[in-house]
Design a protein around this motif. Structure first.
Motif, PDB file in Angstrom:
ATOM      1  N   ALA A  75       0.876  -1.247  -0.190  1.00 13.90           N
ATOM      2  CA  ALA A  75       0.113  -0.007   0.109  1.00 13.90           C
ATOM      3  C   ALA A  75       0.843   1.201   0.106  1.00 13.90           C
ATOM      4  N   SER A 171      -4.712  -3.623  -1.526  1.00 14.10           N
ATOM      5  CA  SER A 171      -4.061  -2.981  -2.627  1.00 14.10           C
ATOM      6  C   SER A 171      -4.844  -1.562  -2.575  1.00 14.10           C
ATOM      7  N   GLU A 172      -5.988  -1.527  -2.087  1.00 17.64           N
ATOM      8  CA  GLU A 172      -6.730  -0.113  -2.206  1.00 17.64           C
ATOM      9  C   GLU A 172      -7.445  -0.121  -0.951  1.00 17.64           C
ATOM     10  N   GLU A 174     -10.099   3.118   1.030  1.00 16.63           N
ATOM     11  CA  GLU A 174     -10.870   4.410   0.843  1.00 16.63           C
ATOM     12  C   GLU A 174     -11.043   5.019   2.325  1.00 16.63           C
ATOM     13  N   THR A 205     -11.564  -1.397   2.765  1.00 15.39           N
ATOM     14  CA  THR A 205     -10.263  -1.754   1.982  1.00 15.39           C
ATOM     15  C   THR A 205     -10.557  -2.947   0.987  1.00 15.39           C
ATOM     16  N   GLU A 209      -9.239  -6.282  -6.161  1.00 20.49           N
ATOM     17  CA  GLU A 209     -10.530  -6.086  -6.437  1.00 20.49           C
ATOM     18  C   GLU A 209     -11.602  -6.541  -5.617  1.00 20.49           C
TER      19      GLU A 209
END
Length: 229
Positions: A75, A171-172, A174, A205, A209
Motif C-alpha cells: 500500500a 491493494s486499495e 478508501e 479496504t 478488487e
C-alpha cells in the motif's frame, strides 16, 4: 466461456488465503495451472505476475514459485496499529470485544463494498482504551466471502485490525473523516455527553478488487489525529 486473468488471480489468492498453499509452499507451475483453468499460458502468467508484484508469491528462476513466508504490504499508506499509537503516548493499551455476530450484509454495506445480495459478513464491535480510558470505538464488518477463516478467529483475544494486517495485504483503500454528535449509545462507550462532537474515521479496504472490510472508528471529544506525508 473464456477464463480471464482476474478470475485466475482471484482463485489462486483464495487458495492462499484459505491455507490450501501455506507460507513457503510451492505453487503449481504455469503449465499445470494452464491445464487447471483451461486457459492460455499468457493468462496464467499475468495473474502470477500481479500476485508477485503485490507481494503474495515469490517467483525464482529454476526454483519455482512459492507463497511468501512474510506477505509484503504494497500500500501507499500505513494503516495505524492502535496499540503502537497509544503506547507512543506513554499510555497502557487495552482491547475489549463488545459483540460478534455473523449477519447478512445490510443494504448500505452491500452498496458501499459492492457485495452480492446473499453476502455474509462478520460484524464486530470493539473498544480500545488508553490507561483505562476510552480511546476508540470500533464498528467493523468483514466480508466472509473474501475471508472465510475469520469465522474461526477468537476476536476476544485478538483485535480485528491486527489480525487483518497479518492475514492479507490490501491493494486499495478508501478513507473519509467527519464529525458527528454523540448519541446515547455512544456516550456509554466513550464516556461523553449526548450531543458532544465526536471524530469519525471510516475506512474500506480491497485486495485484488475484492472487498475485505469496512470499519467506522469513533473517538471522544478532544481527539487529535496527526498524519505525515
Amino acid at each position: 466461456m473464456r477464463v480471464t486473468y482476474k478470475e485466475v488471480k482471484a482463485d489462486i489468492l483464495a487458495k492462499i488465503v484459505r491455507g490450501d498453499w501455506g507460507p513457503g509452499e510451492l505453487v503449481p507451475n504455469e503449465m499445470d495451472l494452464t491445464e487447471t483453468y483451461n486457459c492460455a499460458r499468457a493468462t496464467v502468467n499475468r495473474a502470477m505476475r500481479e500476485l508477485a508484484d503485490e507481494g503474495i508469491i515469490e517467483r525464482r528462476r529454476k526454483a519455482g514459485t512459492r507463497v511468501r513466508e512474510t506477505r509484503i504490504l504494497q500500500a501507499k499508506f500505513d494503516i495505524p496499529v492502535l496499540r503502537n499509537e497509544i503506547e507512543a503516548l506513554n499510555a497502557e493499551y487495552r482491547y475489549s470485544l463488545v459483540s460478534s455476530s455473523v449477519e447478512n450484509a445490510p443494504d448500505w454495506l452491500r452498496a458501499r463494498l459492492q457485495l452480492p445480495k446473499a453476502a455474509d459478513v462478520l460484524h464486530l464491535i470493539c473498544m480500545h482504551y488508553a490507561d483505562g480510558n476510552p480511546y476508540q470505538y470500533e464498528d467493523r464488518w468483514i466480508n466472509l466471502d473474501a475471508l472465510p477463516q475469520a469465522r474461526e478467529i477468537d476476536f476476544s483475544k485478538l483485535g480485528p485490525n491486527d489480525w487483518l494486517m497479518s492475514e492479507i495485504p490490501y491493494s486499495e483503500a478508501e478513507i473519509s473523516f467527519s464529525a458527528a454528535l454523540a448519541d446515547k449509545e455512544m456516550t456509554e462507550f466513550l464516556e461523553c455527553a449526548v450531543g458532544d462532537p465526536i471524530f469519525i474515521v471510516e475506512r474500506s479496504t480491497w485486495h485484488a478488487e475484492q472487498a475485505m472490510t469496512y470499519v467506522r472508528l469513533s473517538h471522544k471529544p478532544g481527539h487529535r489525529m496527526t498524519t505525515r506525508y
